[in-house]
Design an enzyme around this catalytic site. Structure first.
Site, PDB file in Angstrom:
ATOM      1  CG  ASP A  27      -1.997  -1.130   1.117  1.00  0.00           C
ATOM      2  OD1 ASP A  27      -1.914  -1.954   0.191  1.00  0.00           O
ATOM      3  OD2 ASP A  27      -2.868  -1.207   2.007  1.00  0.00           O
ATOM      4  CE  LYS A 106      -4.220  -4.392   1.136  1.00  0.00           C
ATOM      5  NZ  LYS A 106      -4.894  -3.243   1.758  1.00  0.00           N
ATOM      6  CB  CYS A 151      -2.280  -3.009   5.075  1.00  0.00           C
ATOM      7  SG  CYS A 151      -4.015  -2.472   4.931  1.00  0.00           S
TER       8      CYS A 151
END
Ligand code: VGL
Ligand code: ZN
Length: 195
Positions: A27, A106, A151
């Site tokens: 990310d 996601k 994450c």
């Protein structure tokens, strides 16, 4: 001759080791940087480190948080961030992406959030990443990126549960909350956290 053979075996060993290992870059997207809608302290400063690390890997995977504009987490937990096809959801320009072989997106289902690169937060819906890694024979995973305590930690924890040898490279991550708490939890799962 013996020396040459030893060197050949050693290099063979190192190559095999590289082949079994992947770097997962989590990310590194505009919305998590200081100029984004969900800034994570220091996030842009780890990008040079992530770029430098990539030389050591023959398999590189990138993840992207990728939400619909009315994602349920925007009402309950987070400000609007990483909306699919917006600048905020794009990987930061400075991130070197040329070696990445796979991008896992996601969080695109409206009603479930997904912190982990393996399973959405219902712990059941899979992203397919485990199947991909299994087919390539990858046994070792190193994680970097943001957010260390969301994450990255959730992905590393799922990876450990799935049986991978997992390392998190802490100085190539940026955290939303307590680094110590996240580090302790990961170490309890058998994850190696490098300083
Ligand atoms: C993340 C909060 C919400 C992350 C994603 O990438 O760690 N955190 N969505
Ligand atoms: Zn998100």
């Amino acid at each position: 001759m013996t020396i040459l053979l030893s060197i050949t075996f050693m290099l063979g060993g190192i190559m095999t080791c590289m082949e079994n290992k992947a770097l997962v870059i989590v990310d590194v997207q505009n919305d998590f940087m200081s100029w984004g809608s969900l800034p994570v302290d220091g996030a842009e400063h780890v990008i040079p480190k992530i770029n430098e690390l990539q030389d050591q890997y023959s398999h590189i995977i990138i993840t992207q948080d990728w939400h619909p504009e009315d994602h349920s987490s925007f009402k309950t937990t987070w400000p609007v961030h990483c909306v699919a096809n917006t600048k905020g959801a794009e990987c930061v320009d400075e991130l070197d992406t040329h070696k990445a072989q796979l991008i896992v997106r996601k969080g695109f289902r409206q009603h479930i959030d997904s912190y982990s690169a393996f399973y959405e937060n219902d712990h059941t819906t899979t992203t397919g990443l485990h199947g991909y890694l299994q087919q390539l024979g990858i046994t070792d995973l190193d994680f970097v990126g943001v957010a260390y305590d969301y994450c990255v930690a959730w992905s590393a924890t799922d990876a450990a549960k799935l049986g991978y040898n997992v390392t998190v490279i802490k100085n190539a991550c940026a955290s939303i909350g307590s680094v110590e708490e996240a580090t302790d939890k990961m170490r309890q799962m058998g994850i190696i956290v490098n300083e």
